[in-house]
Design an enzyme around this catalytic site. Structure first.
Site, PDB file in Angstrom:
ATOM      1  N   GLY A   1       0.836  -1.200   0.000  1.00  0.00           N
ATOM      2  CA  GLY A   1       0.000   0.000   0.000  1.00  0.00           C
ATOM      3  C   GLY A   1       0.866   1.243   0.000  1.00  0.00           C
TER       4      GLY A   1
ATOM      5  N   GLN B   1       3.055   9.959   1.204  1.00  0.00           N
ATOM      6  CA  GLN B   1       4.329   9.231   1.248  1.00  0.00           C
ATOM      7  C   GLN B   1       5.205   9.523   0.039  1.00  0.00           C
ATOM      8  OE1 GLN B   1       2.366   5.248   2.182  1.00  0.00           O
ATOM      9  NE2 GLN B   1       4.254   5.133   3.370  1.00  0.00           N
TER      10      GLN B   1
ATOM     11  N   CYS C   1       5.669  -0.063   7.399  1.00  0.00           N
ATOM     12  CA  CYS C   1       5.337   1.112   6.593  1.00  0.00           C
ATOM     13  C   CYS C   1       6.552   1.499   5.758  1.00  0.00           C
ATOM     14  CB  CYS C   1       4.963   2.262   7.533  1.00  0.00           C
ATOM     15  SG  CYS C   1       4.517   3.765   6.670  1.00  0.00           S
ATOM     16  N   LEU C   2       6.327   1.832   4.493  1.00  0.00           N
ATOM     17  CA  LEU C   2       7.438   2.203   3.615  1.00  0.00           C
ATOM     18  C   LEU C   2       8.107   3.502   4.082  1.00  0.00           C
ATOM     19  CD1 LEU C   2       5.917   1.348   0.104  1.00  0.00           C
ATOM     20  CD2 LEU C   2       7.589   0.023   1.412  1.00  0.00           C
TER      21      LEU C   2
ATOM     22  N   HIS D   1      -4.687   1.491   7.188  1.00  0.00           N
ATOM     23  CA  HIS D   1      -3.328   2.035   7.340  1.00  0.00           C
ATOM     24  C   HIS D   1      -3.103   3.193   6.351  1.00  0.00           C
ATOM     25  CE1 HIS D   1       1.216   1.284   7.825  1.00  0.00           C
ATOM     26  NE2 HIS D   1       1.138   2.123   6.810  1.00  0.00           N
ATOM     27  N   GLU D   2      -3.523   2.987   5.101  1.00  0.00           N
ATOM     28  CA  GLU D   2      -3.295   4.027   4.076  1.00  0.00           C
ATOM     29  C   GLU D   2      -4.207   5.242   4.312  1.00  0.00           C
ATOM     30  OE1 GLU D   2      -0.649   3.631   2.626  1.00  0.00           O
ATOM     31  OE2 GLU D   2      -0.466   1.483   2.958  1.00  0.00           O
TER      32      GLU D   2
ATOM     33  N   HIS E   1      -2.824   7.534   6.798  1.00  0.00           N
ATOM     34  CA  HIS E   1      -1.794   8.445   6.253  1.00  0.00           C
ATOM     35  C   HIS E   1      -2.413   9.752   5.756  1.00  0.00           C
ATOM     36  CE1 HIS E   1       2.039   6.393   6.386  1.00  0.00           C
ATOM     37  NE2 HIS E   1       1.573   5.306   5.805  1.00  0.00           N
TER      38      HIS E   1
HETATM   39 ZN    ZN Z   1       2.422   3.436   5.851  1.00  0.00          ZN
END
Ligand code: ZN
Length: 168
Positions: A46, A51, A91-92, A133-134, A137
């Site tokens: 995701g 991000q 998380c990236l 989660h996304e 963000h």
């Molecule tokens: Zn994340």
């Protein structure tokens, strides 16, 4: 398609509430392609627009093993939740850090797809976790915010250590 730079914690943009997208444009369509490309390349399941330093309400996810079930949502909104699940999230924007997060296990998300149509998606388990989660963000929230104080402190200490090791 273009690989975009992923913004890392503690960049301020990750803590801002993103703006709704007013209408689907060719520019957003291209951005979504680039977001999928960047997410698959990372690799991740995701990615949210903040991000990649775009403060707009756009997310992409694909939790399939075959990486052929892409979902892009614009202005996503969770309209129903039920159940409970604990998942070890990463998380990236916080590479190398993982933590167990409790969330609803079943959700319905409403949003616009890349054709500009309103859609509702019913999601369970990993897909429900990933969408939540996304969407977090887009509201300036990260998975570490769901951890207890002590666990969050430890996770961030570990992240700083990893980042320092990478620099040296
Ligand atoms: Zn994340």
């Amino acid at each position: 398609m273009e690989k975009l730079d992923i913004v890392l914690y503690p960049e301020q943009g990750l803590r801002e509430v993103c703006k709704p997208v007013k209408e689907m444009t060719d520019q957003i369509d291209k951005l979504i392609d680039d977001m999928f490309y960047t997410m698959y390349d990372a690799p991740g399941i995701g990615l949210a627009a903040p991000q990649i330093a775009v403060q707009e309400r756009i997310i992409v996810v694909d939790v399939s093993e075959s990486k052929d079930q892409p979902i892009a949502l614009i202005n996503p909104e969770i309209i129903r939740t039920a159940g409970k699940i604990t998942w070890e999230e990463g998380c990236l924007s916080l590479p190398g850090i993982y933590g167990k997060v409790n969330r609803p296990s079943d959700i319905i998300v409403k949003g616009m797809n890349r054709d500009g149509k309103m859609v509702e998606i019913e999601a369970h388990d990993l897909l429900a976790v990933c969408l939540q989660h996304e969407i977090d963000h887009l509201n300036g929230k990260m998975f570490i915010d769901h951890l207890s104080g002590l666990k969050r402190t430890r996770a961030l200490q570990q992240f700083r250590k990893l980042m320092n090791e990478e620099q040296s």
